[in-house]
Motif scaffolding. Sequence first.
Motif, PDB file in Angstrom:
ATOM      1  N   UNK A 273     -12.317   5.882   1.485  1.00 25.77           N
ATOM      2  CA  UNK A 273     -12.479   4.901   1.103  1.00 25.77           C
ATOM      3  C   UNK A 273     -11.775   3.485   2.750  1.00 25.77           C
ATOM      4  N   UNK A 274     -10.889   3.088   0.647  1.00 27.08           N
ATOM      5  CA  UNK A 274     -11.070   1.905   0.627  1.00 27.08           C
ATOM      6  C   UNK A 274      -9.405   2.015   1.492  1.00 27.08           C
ATOM      7  N   UNK A 277     -10.459   1.148   5.072  1.00 29.82           N
ATOM      8  CA  UNK A 277     -11.450  -0.304   4.775  1.00 29.82           C
ATOM      9  C   UNK A 277      -9.693  -1.127   5.064  1.00 29.82           C
ATOM     10  N   UNK A 278      -8.722  -0.654   4.972  1.00 30.46           N
ATOM     11  CA  UNK A 278      -8.027  -1.524   5.039  1.00 30.46           C
ATOM     12  C   UNK A 278      -7.308  -1.056   6.038  1.00 30.46           C
ATOM     13  N   UNK A 280      -8.394  -1.172   9.414  1.00 30.16           N
ATOM     14  CA  UNK A 280      -9.912  -0.847   9.823  1.00 30.16           C
ATOM     15  C   UNK A 280      -9.776  -2.335   9.970  1.00 30.16           C
ATOM     16  N   UNK A 281      -9.147  -2.934   8.585  1.00 34.15           N
ATOM     17  CA  UNK A 281     -10.580  -4.231   7.725  1.00 34.15           C
ATOM     18  C   UNK A 281     -11.503  -4.530   7.599  1.00 34.15           C
ATOM     19  N   UNK A 282     -12.579  -3.038   8.025  1.00 33.24           N
ATOM     20  CA  UNK A 282     -13.357  -2.793   7.551  1.00 33.24           C
ATOM     21  C   UNK A 282     -13.993  -1.591   7.252  1.00 33.24           C
ATOM     22  N   UNK A 283     -14.840  -1.161   6.379  1.00 33.20           N
ATOM     23  CA  UNK A 283     -15.372   0.277   6.995  1.00 33.20           C
ATOM     24  C   UNK A 283     -16.769   0.102   6.387  1.00 33.20           C
ATOM     25  N   UNK A 284     -17.212   0.481   8.134  1.00 38.05           N
ATOM     26  CA  UNK A 284     -19.535  -0.041   7.310  1.00 38.05           C
ATOM     27  C   UNK A 284     -20.002   1.257   6.401  1.00 38.05           C
ATOM     28  N   UNK A 285     -20.517   0.940   5.292  1.00 39.49           N
ATOM     29  CA  UNK A 285     -20.727   2.607   3.887  1.00 39.49           C
ATOM     30  C   UNK A 285     -22.807   2.334   4.558  1.00 39.49           C
TER      31      UNK A 285
ATOM     32  N   UNK B  29      -8.587  -5.815  -4.125  1.00 38.27           N
ATOM     33  CA  UNK B  29      -8.451  -4.737  -2.528  1.00 38.27           C
ATOM     34  C   UNK B  29      -8.848  -5.374  -2.080  1.00 38.27           C
ATOM     35  N   UNK B  45     -20.447  -3.019   3.895  1.00 35.78           N
ATOM     36  CA  UNK B  45     -19.387  -2.664   4.518  1.00 35.78           C
ATOM     37  C   UNK B  45     -18.333  -2.650   3.408  1.00 35.78           C
ATOM     38  N   UNK B  46     -17.088  -2.016   3.571  1.00 35.47           N
ATOM     39  CA  UNK B  46     -15.996  -2.239   2.352  1.00 35.47           C
ATOM     40  C   UNK B  46     -15.063  -3.189   3.302  1.00 35.47           C
ATOM     41  N   UNK B  47     -15.077  -4.387   2.852  1.00 31.25           N
ATOM     42  CA  UNK B  47     -14.194  -4.651   4.146  1.00 31.25           C
ATOM     43  C   UNK B  47     -12.577  -5.966   3.004  1.00 31.25           C
ATOM     44  N   UNK B  48     -11.822  -5.643   3.555  1.00 36.50           N
ATOM     45  CA  UNK B  48      -9.999  -6.337   2.993  1.00 36.50           C
ATOM     46  C   UNK B  48      -9.913  -7.633   3.889  1.00 36.50           C
ATOM     47  N   UNK B  50      -7.468  -7.846   5.266  1.00 38.21           N
ATOM     48  CA  UNK B  50      -6.846  -7.783   6.668  1.00 38.21           C
ATOM     49  C   UNK B  50      -7.036  -7.896   7.653  1.00 38.21           C
ATOM     50  N   UNK B  51      -6.943  -7.675   9.085  1.00 38.81           N
ATOM     51  CA  UNK B  51      -7.862  -8.055  10.824  1.00 38.81           C
ATOM     52  C   UNK B  51      -9.228  -7.238  10.563  1.00 38.81           C
ATOM     53  N   UNK B  52     -10.120  -7.908  11.067  1.00 43.85           N
ATOM     54  CA  UNK B  52     -10.716  -7.828  11.714  1.00 43.85           C
ATOM     55  C   UNK B  52     -12.034  -6.854  11.063  1.00 43.85           C
ATOM     56  N   UNK B  53     -11.458  -8.047   9.623  1.00 45.33           N
ATOM     57  CA  UNK B  53     -12.577  -7.708   8.970  1.00 45.33           C
ATOM     58  C   UNK B  53     -14.209  -8.334   9.596  1.00 45.33           C
ATOM     59  N   UNK B  54     -15.886  -8.042   9.695  1.00 41.20           N
ATOM     60  CA  UNK B  54     -16.783  -8.775  10.498  1.00 41.20           C
ATOM     61  C   UNK B  54     -17.280 -10.217   9.341  1.00 41.20           C
TER      62      UNK B  54
END
Lengths: 365, 362, 141
Positions: A273-274, A277-278, A280-285, B29, B45-48, B50-54
Amino acid sequence: MSEAPRGATIQGEEGPRALVPLLARALEKGTSDAVLLPLRTPGQDSYAFVLVKDPRLLRQADPLPPVQTVTGGRALSSLTRHGGGGVRILAVMRPCEARGAIELSKLGQVDLKDVTLITMDCPGTVPLQRFARGDLRPSAVGFADQDIRPICQVCDLSCAAVGDLHLGWGEGLAPILIPMDERGAEALLAMGLRAESDTSEWRTTVSSRSQERRERREERLGQLRVASSGLDNLMVRLDSCINCHNCMRACPICYCRVCAFDIRRQERSANEVLDLAKARGSMRLPMDTLMFHLGRMNHMSLNCVSCGACEDACPAGVPIAQLFAMVSDRTQSAFKYRAGMDRQQRSPLITFLEKELEGEDGQRC
Amino acid sequence: MARGADIGTEMPKALREAVQRLMETGGFEGTFTLARTPGGGVDYFLSTKEEGAPELLPLHPVMPNHAGRLLREMTLGGAMRGKVLVITRPCELRGFVEIVKRLQGCLDNLVFLSVVCGGVFPLSMVSAGWDGKRTEEYWAYPDGRPVQGLRPACQGCTEFIPYTADLVVAPSANGHWALTAGSEEGGRLIERAFPSAPAAEMDPKALEAMAVARKAGREEVLSHEADVKGLSDLVKVFGRCIGCHACSKACPICYCTLCTFESSRMEDRMEQSKGQLEVKGGIRAPAGTVLFHIGRMGHMAVSCVACGCCQDVCPVGIPVSLLFKKVGEAVQARFEYVPGRDVKEALPINTFQPMEFKEMGE
Amino acid sequence: MSGNEEPRVLGFLCNWCAYAGADLAGVSRLQLPANFRVIRTMCSARTEPLFLFKALLGGMDGVLVAGCHPGDCHYQRGNYFTRRRLVMVQEILKALNMEHERVRLHWVSASECSLYQKVLTEFIEDLKGMERNAARDEVFL
């Protein structure tokens, strides 16, 4: 071509309640062991299917409630999935519920051997959540009512006579009980009725009603198809989905004790998942929401009866019944199959012809 | 414990800025928190970085899924490899701790930021089109005034202060808000993120005001339909249950992949149903509605954190979270147990003292 | 309970103590109530709360769980967990006003056949003073 069926006009109450004295008599005379139909719940706030043996319980019966709680197919499945045990049941339910039961019997989840299905013309139901909240709680639904669920508004099979017996009624039509097969004819005789009345008035009414609905279905589901075309649009339609899988559990067809998609949810490791998320920027859960819906369409769209139990159960307001109806109409028509309409027709993926499914220009699918 | 830092007065703006600072300086991270969905909704969300985070919306007053349940699904197979900032409400953190006690999740590398909690709004409100316009009004809750329209479980929640969070967002004096430390790790993060912010701590007057309001709220929500006086009331309240089990699937504690109530063990056989049919004259189909709910209480009441997710997803609005809250509190009180208070505290039904409950069995 | 109606009681007895005690009571020709059905488990800890709820909702007027005295469990610790579980079941029933007196826990050793007789007789007397379990007639369970 077979002769047009004749039916028995029933005296007494208008509409489906006219069935109740007939059911009571069947129990008293012992021509049936039990009747399965909705009763009002003890809190007088809803309806639940009850397998009734004592005719006195029928005082609380409503054969056609204004709302669908548990669908009839699921109720029948809970009783007979391990065999009907020789209990002769008169099962009263809407056409879509009966079609669900028929599909379930093809899937080995309902035993119809000793079941006489009684269907009736259905004016639709109101949304379950609005009914439960109390802001739309009619005691009955009429054929002219506009507040019925979106999936009901586009239902062209609302008067489909898929039961062994079918009750035509409504809009000035005196209730008429029509046997659709041998079992129905026997049941009618056992009720002391004779199929002597003409059904042409019923047939005309039903024909124009379903034509109107067919046109509306094509129009509305066509619009929905445009509005959900492509990944981005589809994701907007599914945006409020929290991946709770309630739609799957309410569905009469989804009978698996452990759904493949419930197992999948736990298979993604934390680091997977991490990494996603890296990237794509984020992953919806939770993840795999779209996969769940597409996968479920893949598993059951060929058996979908558009009963709308899914949309009634959705806590997030997703128009899921309409999306599944849109897809199921296409998958079923590709095989010239309409779920639950023909008990003899095998489910499309467990049968084949050597030569079939060739495209219009001779190309193979 | 390290000093807390003043983060400002304007909520939720001050909170979002503080979370940004923590993300920039904390060496994380990623961040697990609520954020804006493409369609304008709110979800986890799991956000990082990086670009594209909401657009991040930490502690936005909704709970579309219980964070503890999501964390379980992620960490069941093992810990995160790097530090992740997890922003949740106290009941979500407590629920996850209860899950970890059942060996279904892993706390390693998760840094928890929680809040002195003002509650959340029901999912039905969100799906009906609420766009968060009342958010600023909502953040005035530390004055003890009840917030209209909250989840009933939240209205009656007296466990609004997190136990095990590393960082706690808390109301401070004079309308300010503080980021306080709940652990040494939390203290270090505050030092690094807010080296020059004025000191601020939790305001005991606000906590008192909230406690009073919640005590009254609890009495209110546990009356009416939730005040079950015996079998006939139980049958009435679960009369409209459609057996969808959404309550169980939303619950952070219910983790079984194959729930016993969905297994073949609980499926009826006509041979047995026939007998019941004779005796009673009628049986509900599907049967086992009340047994499912009481049975589920038997399985998880010791750990029920009264989050209210069960009631949020119930399609027929049964006050299931309030019934489970009532039963959960009764069971927990008997064992002097608070679910999620301490991950090292054993589950009450997994432990014993040889010389306890002497009145039982004699 | 009215007139001649006998309460229907289900008992979960552990193999090593309670069941042996019950057996000894039978062999010693002690008078035992008739409407009492026994399910033997290897340890009282096998008794799941679900069994007790199912029995009550199934219409049983009373459910008895009997096992070895604390400290004497054949499996060392089982009955300590049984005790905690029964405390939990009682609290659940109390919170819902569900006649928690219908569920009882009693320790009975293999040699305590008179105690077994006393426990059964007293339990059934107490149950006779209550109405019959309404679940027996309830359609909407």
